[in-house]
Motif scaffolding. Structure first.
Motif, PDB file in Angstrom:
ATOM      1  N   PHE A 111     -35.056  -5.013  -3.127  1.00  0.00           N
ATOM      2  CA  PHE A 111     -33.604  -4.986  -3.805  1.00  0.00           C
ATOM      3  C   PHE A 111     -32.657  -4.540  -3.255  1.00  0.00           C
ATOM      4  CE2 PHE A 111     -37.627  -4.156  -6.756  1.00  0.00           C
ATOM      5  CZ  PHE A 111     -37.080  -5.215  -7.609  1.00  0.00           C
ATOM      6  N   LEU A 112     -32.774  -4.307  -1.741  1.00  0.00           N
ATOM      7  CA  LEU A 112     -31.793  -2.845  -1.006  1.00  0.00           C
ATOM      8  C   LEU A 112     -30.938  -4.600  -0.221  1.00  0.00           C
ATOM      9  CD1 LEU A 112     -33.846  -0.747   0.607  1.00  0.00           C
ATOM     10  CD2 LEU A 112     -31.989  -0.515  -1.057  1.00  0.00           C
ATOM     11  N   ALA A 113     -31.644  -5.794  -0.005  1.00  0.00           N
ATOM     12  CA  ALA A 113     -31.598  -7.325   0.268  1.00  0.00           C
ATOM     13  C   ALA A 113     -30.713  -7.881  -0.231  1.00  0.00           C
ATOM     14  CB  ALA A 113     -32.492  -8.288   0.332  1.00  0.00           C
ATOM     15  N   PHE A 114     -30.002  -7.471  -2.245  1.00  0.00           N
ATOM     16  CA  PHE A 114     -29.449  -7.914  -2.643  1.00  0.00           C
ATOM     17  C   PHE A 114     -28.144  -6.410  -3.213  1.00  0.00           C
ATOM     18  CE2 PHE A 114     -33.386  -9.861  -3.558  1.00  0.00           C
ATOM     19  CZ  PHE A 114     -32.602 -11.130  -3.243  1.00  0.00           C
ATOM     20  N   HIS A 115     -27.106  -6.428  -3.779  1.00  0.00           N
ATOM     21  CA  HIS A 115     -26.388  -5.220  -4.610  1.00  0.00           C
ATOM     22  C   HIS A 115     -26.263  -4.793  -5.926  1.00  0.00           C
ATOM     23  CE1 HIS A 115     -24.167  -5.183  -0.371  1.00  0.00           C
ATOM     24  NE2 HIS A 115     -24.584  -7.181  -0.500  1.00  0.00           N
ATOM     25  N   PRO A 116     -27.012  -4.479  -5.845  1.00  0.00           N
ATOM     26  CA  PRO A 116     -27.823  -4.501  -7.622  1.00  0.00           C
ATOM     27  C   PRO A 116     -26.730  -2.723  -8.035  1.00  0.00           C
ATOM     28  CG  PRO A 116     -29.349  -3.554  -6.278  1.00  0.00           C
ATOM     29  CD  PRO A 116     -29.019  -3.799  -5.557  1.00  0.00           C
ATOM     30  N   LYS A 117     -26.161  -2.996  -9.360  1.00  0.00           N
ATOM     31  CA  LYS A 117     -25.598  -2.098 -10.139  1.00  0.00           C
ATOM     32  C   LYS A 117     -26.066  -1.083  -9.476  1.00  0.00           C
ATOM     33  CE  LYS A 117     -22.722  -2.038 -13.604  1.00  0.00           C
ATOM     34  NZ  LYS A 117     -22.353  -2.720 -15.327  1.00  0.00           N
ATOM     35  N   LYS A 118     -27.711  -0.812 -10.214  1.00  0.00           N
ATOM     36  CA  LYS A 118     -27.824   0.758 -10.503  1.00  0.00           C
ATOM     37  C   LYS A 118     -29.789   0.495  -9.933  1.00  0.00           C
ATOM     38  CE  LYS A 118     -26.435   1.994 -14.440  1.00  0.00           C
ATOM     39  NZ  LYS A 118     -26.272   2.710 -15.474  1.00  0.00           N
ATOM     40  N   ILE A 119     -30.097   1.169  -9.327  1.00  0.00           N
ATOM     41  CA  ILE A 119     -32.092   1.299  -8.866  1.00  0.00           C
ATOM     42  C   ILE A 119     -32.190   2.681  -9.905  1.00  0.00           C
ATOM     43  CG2 ILE A 119     -34.040   1.420  -8.084  1.00  0.00           C
ATOM     44  CD1 ILE A 119     -32.558  -0.784  -5.713  1.00  0.00           C
ATOM     45  N   GLN A 120     -32.917   2.632 -10.761  1.00  0.00           N
ATOM     46  CA  GLN A 120     -33.987   3.222 -11.310  1.00  0.00           C
ATOM     47  C   GLN A 120     -35.057   3.433 -11.304  1.00  0.00           C
ATOM     48  OE1 GLN A 120     -32.152   2.959 -15.642  1.00  0.00           O
ATOM     49  NE2 GLN A 120     -30.004   4.281 -14.748  1.00  0.00           N
ATOM     50  N   THR A 121     -35.843   4.987 -11.544  1.00  0.00           N
ATOM     51  CA  THR A 121     -37.224   4.841 -11.334  1.00  0.00           C
ATOM     52  C   THR A 121     -38.060   5.139 -12.494  1.00  0.00           C
ATOM     53  OG1 THR A 121     -37.490   7.021  -9.530  1.00  0.00           O
ATOM     54  CG2 THR A 121     -37.276   4.857  -9.080  1.00  0.00           C
ATOM     55  N   LEU A 122     -38.945   4.788 -12.834  1.00  0.00           N
ATOM     56  CA  LEU A 122     -39.993   5.258 -14.036  1.00  0.00           C
ATOM     57  C   LEU A 122     -40.999   5.463 -14.518  1.00  0.00           C
ATOM     58  CD1 LEU A 122     -39.592   4.368 -18.023  1.00  0.00           C
ATOM     59  CD2 LEU A 122     -41.604   3.815 -16.760  1.00  0.00           C
ATOM     60  N   VAL A 123     -41.523   6.453 -14.585  1.00  0.00           N
ATOM     61  CA  VAL A 123     -43.265   6.762 -14.014  1.00  0.00           C
ATOM     62  C   VAL A 123     -43.903   7.209 -15.396  1.00  0.00           C
ATOM     63  CG1 VAL A 123     -43.172   6.737 -12.099  1.00  0.00           C
ATOM     64  CG2 VAL A 123     -43.218   9.050 -12.869  1.00  0.00           C
ATOM     65  N   LEU A 124     -45.039   7.548 -16.184  1.00  0.00           N
ATOM     66  CA  LEU A 124     -45.733   7.718 -16.956  1.00  0.00           C
ATOM     67  C   LEU A 124     -45.735   9.084 -16.174  1.00  0.00           C
ATOM     68  CD1 LEU A 124     -46.632   7.042 -19.623  1.00  0.00           C
ATOM     69  CD2 LEU A 124     -49.229   6.802 -18.823  1.00  0.00           C
ATOM     70  N   VAL A 125     -46.666   9.735 -16.316  1.00  0.00           N
ATOM     71  CA  VAL A 125     -46.612  11.076 -14.658  1.00  0.00           C
ATOM     72  C   VAL A 125     -46.150  11.176 -13.752  1.00  0.00           C
ATOM     73  CG1 VAL A 125     -48.287  12.559 -14.960  1.00  0.00           C
ATOM     74  CG2 VAL A 125     -48.577  10.578 -16.648  1.00  0.00           C
ATOM     75  N   GLU A 126     -45.254  12.110 -13.701  1.00  0.00           N
ATOM     76  CA  GLU A 126     -44.514  12.516 -12.142  1.00  0.00           C
ATOM     77  C   GLU A 126     -45.777  13.853 -12.305  1.00  0.00           C
ATOM     78  OE1 GLU A 126     -40.358  12.139 -10.771  1.00  0.00           O
ATOM     79  OE2 GLU A 126     -40.800  14.420 -11.575  1.00  0.00           O
ATOM     80  N   ARG A 127     -45.971  13.488 -10.496  1.00  0.00           N
ATOM     81  CA  ARG A 127     -46.581  15.063  -9.948  1.00  0.00           C
ATOM     82  C   ARG A 127     -45.523  15.237  -9.546  1.00  0.00           C
ATOM     83  NH1 ARG A 127     -52.283  13.377  -6.919  1.00  0.00           N
ATOM     84  NH2 ARG A 127     -52.364  15.859  -7.156  1.00  0.00           N
ATOM     85  N   SER A 128     -45.902  16.875  -8.978  1.00  0.00           N
ATOM     86  CA  SER A 128     -44.690  17.575  -8.127  1.00  0.00           C
ATOM     87  C   SER A 128     -45.155  17.979  -6.483  1.00  0.00           C
ATOM     88  CB  SER A 128     -44.950  19.240  -9.136  1.00  0.00           C
ATOM     89  OG  SER A 128     -46.218  20.010  -8.559  1.00  0.00           O
ATOM     90  N   HIS A 129     -46.010  16.678  -5.894  1.00  0.00           N
ATOM     91  CA  HIS A 129     -45.817  16.364  -4.292  1.00  0.00           C
ATOM     92  C   HIS A 129     -45.809  15.645  -3.891  1.00  0.00           C
ATOM     93  CE1 HIS A 129     -49.152  20.001  -5.660  1.00  0.00           C
ATOM     94  NE2 HIS A 129     -49.518  19.308  -6.847  1.00  0.00           N
ATOM     95  N   THR A 130     -44.534  15.080  -4.179  1.00  0.00           N
ATOM     96  CA  THR A 130     -43.844  14.330  -3.308  1.00  0.00           C
ATOM     97  C   THR A 130     -43.202  14.742  -1.836  1.00  0.00           C
ATOM     98  OG1 THR A 130     -41.737  14.712  -4.177  1.00  0.00           O
ATOM     99  CG2 THR A 130     -42.658  13.011  -5.642  1.00  0.00           C
ATOM    100  N   GLN A 131     -43.756  13.635  -1.057  1.00  0.00           N
ATOM    101  CA  GLN A 131     -43.382  13.518   0.164  1.00  0.00           C
ATOM    102  C   GLN A 131     -42.893  12.694   0.898  1.00  0.00           C
ATOM    103  OE1 GLN A 131     -47.221  12.943   1.460  1.00  0.00           O
ATOM    104  NE2 GLN A 131     -48.129  14.931   1.033  1.00  0.00           N
ATOM    105  N   TYR A 132     -41.599  11.947  -0.359  1.00  0.00           N
ATOM    106  CA  TYR A 132     -41.226  11.297  -0.165  1.00  0.00           C
ATOM    107  C   TYR A 132     -39.136  11.688  -0.737  1.00  0.00           C
ATOM    108  CZ  TYR A 132     -44.583   8.658   2.701  1.00  0.00           C
ATOM    109  OH  TYR A 132     -45.379   8.260   3.523  1.00  0.00           O
ATOM    110  N   PRO A 133     -38.542  11.109   0.104  1.00  0.00           N
ATOM    111  CA  PRO A 133     -36.580  11.698  -1.072  1.00  0.00           C
ATOM    112  C   PRO A 133     -36.763  11.169  -2.258  1.00  0.00           C
ATOM    113  CG  PRO A 133     -36.466  10.500   0.870  1.00  0.00           C
ATOM    114  CD  PRO A 133     -38.213  10.270   0.777  1.00  0.00           C
ATOM    115  N   ILE A 134     -37.948  11.065  -2.908  1.00  0.00           N
ATOM    116  CA  ILE A 134     -37.814   9.788  -4.869  1.00  0.00           C
ATOM    117  C   ILE A 134     -38.536  11.010  -5.580  1.00  0.00           C
ATOM    118  CG2 ILE A 134     -40.199   9.305  -4.028  1.00  0.00           C
ATOM    119  CD1 ILE A 134     -38.152   6.335  -4.966  1.00  0.00           C
TER     120      ILE A 134
END
Length: 166
Positions: A111-134
Motif C-alpha cells: 500500500f506504500l506505493a500509493f497515497h492512502p488517507k490512512k492505514i489502520q490495523t486490526l487483530v482479534l488477539v494481540e500478544r504483548s511480544h511485538t518485535q517490530y514497531p507496530i
C-alpha cells in the motif's frame, strides 16, 4: 491422551468483540464514504468478511474487500487481490493474531506505493511480544503470554469457533 485446549475466547464472545470492533471502525472513520478491508490469508480474510457485514448493518459506507497473500514465515512476496486505486482511501489490514508484528508490518508494504488517507490495523488477539514497531489500532483482546505460548484461532467454514493458548 490429548491435551485439553485452554480457550481464551469462545464463539459467542468473539461475536460480541466483532460487533464492538465494527462500531469502533465506524466511529474512527465517521466521515468516510468508503473503507478498504484487507484481510491476510486465511483467518484475516474471514475476519474482514465478517466485519464487512457488521459495518454495513450499522453504517452507510462502502466496504471494499481485499485479500493479502504472503508467507508469514518469509514475507518477501506479497500479493493483493486488487491491483490499485488506494489513493486517498482508508485501508484496514486485518489478521487473527499479532505475534511479533512482522506480518502486519509486511502487509502494509504494497500500500506504500500509493497515497492512502490512512492505514489502520486490526487483530482479534494481540500478544504483548511485538518485535517490530507496530501495534494494532483495533484489538479484540490484548493478552500477555509467554514466548513459548501460541494462540490458535479456530474456524469452521465462515464461522470463528474460538481461540486458545497452545
Amino acid at each position: 491422551m490429548a491435551k485439553e485446549k485452554r480457550y481464551i475466547l469462545q464463539s459467542d464472545i468473539i461475536e460480541k468483540k466483532l460487533n464492538r470492533l465494527a462500531l469502533e471502525i465506524i466511529e474512527n472513520n465517521i466521515e468516510e464514504k468508503e473503507l478498504v478491508f484487507a484481510g491476510i490469508e486465511e483467518k484475516g480474510v474471514l475476519l474482514a468478511k465478517k466485519l464487512q457485514k457488521i459495518v454495513k448493518k450499522f453504517a452507510e459506507v462502502k466496504v471494499e474487500l481485499l485479500t493479502i497473500q504472503l508467507d508469514k514465515s518469509k514475507p518477501e512476496e506479497i500479493e493483493l487481490s486488487a491491483k490499485g486505486g488506494f489513493d486517498d482511501k482508508v485501508i484496514i489490514i486485518m489478521d487473527d493474531v499479532t505475534n511479533s508484528g512482522r506480518t502486519l508490518l509486511y502487509a502494509i508494504k504494497p500500500f506504500l506505493a500509493f497515497h492512502p488517507k490512512k492505514i489502520q490495523t486490526l487483530v482479534l488477539v494481540e500478544r504483548s511480544h511485538t518485535q517490530y514497531p507496530i501495534s494494532a489500532n483495533y484489538k479484540g483482546l490484548s493478552l500477555a503470554t509467554t514466548l513459548q505460548e501460541h494462540i490458535i484461532v479456530e474456524a469452521t467454514g465462515d464461522h470463528i469457533t474460538g481461540a486458545y493458548l497452545a
